[in-house]
Design a protein around this motif. Structure first.
Motif, PDB file in Angstrom:
ATOM      1  N   PRO A  11       0.826  -1.234   0.000  1.00  0.00           N
ATOM      2  CA  PRO A  11       0.000   0.000   0.000  1.00  0.00           C
ATOM      3  C   PRO A  11       0.849   1.268   0.000  1.00  0.00           C
ATOM      4  CG  PRO A  11      -0.870  -1.584   1.581  1.00  0.00           C
ATOM      5  CD  PRO A  11       0.467  -2.104   1.138  1.00  0.00           C
ATOM      6  N   LEU A  12       2.003   1.236   0.665  1.00  0.00           N
ATOM      7  CA  LEU A  12       2.868   2.412   0.686  1.00  0.00           C
ATOM      8  C   LEU A  12       3.455   2.676  -0.699  1.00  0.00           C
ATOM      9  CD1 LEU A  12       4.765   1.773   4.059  1.00  0.00           C
ATOM     10  CD2 LEU A  12       2.775   3.235   3.662  1.00  0.00           C
ATOM     11  N   HIS A  13       3.806   1.604  -1.410  1.00  0.00           N
ATOM     12  CA  HIS A  13       4.322   1.755  -2.764  1.00  0.00           C
ATOM     13  C   HIS A  13       3.251   2.330  -3.691  1.00  0.00           C
ATOM     14  CE1 HIS A  13       8.198  -0.134  -2.055  1.00  0.00           C
ATOM     15  NE2 HIS A  13       7.593  -1.134  -1.428  1.00  0.00           N
ATOM     16  N   ILE A  14       2.016   1.894  -3.496  1.00  0.00           N
ATOM     17  CA  ILE A  14       0.908   2.431  -4.294  1.00  0.00           C
ATOM     18  C   ILE A  14       0.727   3.916  -4.023  1.00  0.00           C
ATOM     19  CG2 ILE A  14      -1.578   2.320  -4.690  1.00  0.00           C
ATOM     20  CD1 ILE A  14      -0.025   0.022  -5.929  1.00  0.00           C
ATOM     21  N   MET A  15       0.848   4.300  -2.741  1.00  0.00           N
ATOM     22  CA  MET A  15       0.716   5.714  -2.390  1.00  0.00           C
ATOM     23  C   MET A  15       1.807   6.559  -3.033  1.00  0.00           C
ATOM     24  SD  MET A  15      -0.243   5.408   1.658  1.00  0.00           S
ATOM     25  CE  MET A  15      -0.099   7.178   1.904  1.00  0.00           C
ATOM     26  N   VAL A  18       1.705   7.941  -7.563  1.00  0.00           N
ATOM     27  CA  VAL A  18       1.308   9.235  -8.139  1.00  0.00           C
ATOM     28  C   VAL A  18       2.382  10.306  -7.929  1.00  0.00           C
ATOM     29  CG1 VAL A  18      -0.385  11.104  -8.057  1.00  0.00           C
ATOM     30  CG2 VAL A  18      -1.144   8.720  -7.983  1.00  0.00           C
ATOM     31  N   PRO A  19       2.942  10.470  -6.692  1.00  0.00           N
ATOM     32  CA  PRO A  19       4.027  11.463  -6.532  1.00  0.00           C
ATOM     33  C   PRO A  19       5.226  11.194  -7.419  1.00  0.00           C
ATOM     34  CG  PRO A  19       3.168  10.816  -4.388  1.00  0.00           C
ATOM     35  CD  PRO A  19       2.547   9.901  -5.391  1.00  0.00           C
ATOM     36  N   VAL A  20       5.565   9.927  -7.624  1.00  0.00           N
ATOM     37  CA  VAL A  20       6.700   9.592  -8.488  1.00  0.00           C
ATOM     38  C   VAL A  20       6.410  10.002  -9.931  1.00  0.00           C
ATOM     39  CG1 VAL A  20       7.996   7.675  -9.499  1.00  0.00           C
ATOM     40  CG2 VAL A  20       7.629   7.762  -7.035  1.00  0.00           C
TER      41      VAL A  20
END
Length: 299
Positions: A11-15, A18-20
């Motif tokens: 879930p942290l990678h998914i979050m 978008v910023p990346v």
């Protein structure tokens, strides 16, 4: 184990996805424009159709008569800002730390911190009106004292110092909080031991407070080296005029006028790349020194 860790952190990678994407689109993809610094760039031909000229744009910049003064202005204003933004907030934090009334201390912090939230677009207009030579409050006060009006932001000798003073005024509250936070981290037992030894408030400041925050002072000073070429585009752009170009024009404003106003995109890009290269060296050096002497590291 790695699979379990991946599932847990998925879930942290998914979050971060978008910023990346935003980082790539708005920060890394525009870096393709660096090619203009090495080309005789023609907008209709694009990055890959313009003629490659190597370092000719850089040679042209350093052959310009104003280049040395622009670089000097950048260093002079930036170094003054770094020094004053450390000294004045430090002294102010030490004085504020001696205030016994908690409500008064919070009030002063709030008042001094407020300008930090205002943009230079707003503050620039306020300051230009406040120091206006015709109807500014400062010059009206000088006129009451029998003095002639003075164009603070239109005098080439006074302009760099006005830039530094207004910068300190805007950011003093933020920088003061940094030093106050360091002061609160000092062990109270040190002050108790100093009182037992007969030290007054002045000696407690000299022998306990300042040594206790010496690491933070050194760290802030070292990290400030990385911004030595950032003399403040937003501030100077909203305050300067052609009257003070000789002492107020910096690399960033030169890039803006050359690239966006004059349409010399290749020259503006070359000047910006030169600044970025020097800044990269200074940032790397400052973080290396900070890691060595203050045990501070980013990675």
């Amino acid at each position: 184990m790695k699979i379990q860790t991946l599932k847990r952190d998925f879930p942290l990678h998914i979050m971060l996805f978008v910023p990346v994407i935003f980082l790539i689109v708005y920060c890394y993809w525009p870096m393709v424009g660096i090619l203009m610094a090495f080309e005789d760039f023609i907008p209709t031909k694009g990055f890959f159709g313009s003629r490659f000229v190597g370092l000719e744009n850089f040679k042209y910049i350093f052959s310009m008569p104003d280049t040395l003064s622009i670089v000097w202005n950048t260093f002079f204003i930036a170094i003054m800002k770094i020094a004053i933004k450390i000294i004045i907030p430090l002294v102010f934090a030490l004085l504020l730390n001696e205030v016994g009334k908690a409500w008064f201390k919070k009030l002063v912090q709030t008042i001094t911190y407020f300008p930090y939230f205002l943009s230079w677009v707003v503050l620039g207009g306020i300051l230009l009106d406040f120091f206006s030579p015709s109807d500014g409050l400062v010059n009206k006060f000088l006129n009451l004292l029998g003095k002639q009006s003075f164009y603070f932001f239109g005098d080439e000798k006074a302009f760099p110092f006005m830039v530094v003073l207004t910068e300190v005024w805007k950011n003093m509250g933020f920088n003061t909080i940094i030093f106050l936070a360091a002061i609160t981290g000092i062990d109270p037992a040190r002050y108790e031991a100093a009182i037992v030894d007969g030290a007054g408030r002045w000696k407690q400041t000299i022998y306990v407070t300042i040594p206790g925050i010496a690491g933070m002072i050194v760290l802030v000073s070292i990290l400030a080296m990385g911004n030595i070429l950032n003399a403040g585009f937003d501030q100077i752009f909203n305050l300067y005029s052609p009257l003070v170009y000789s002492t107020g024009d910096i690399i960033d404003t030169f890039v803006y006028r050359t690239a966006l106003l004059d349409g010399q995109f290749n020259i503006g890009t070359a000047a910006g790349l030169f600044k970025s290269a020097i800044s990269f060296v200074m940032i790397t050096l400052s973080y290396t020194i900070a890691n060595k002497y203050s045990n501070y590291r980013v990675f």
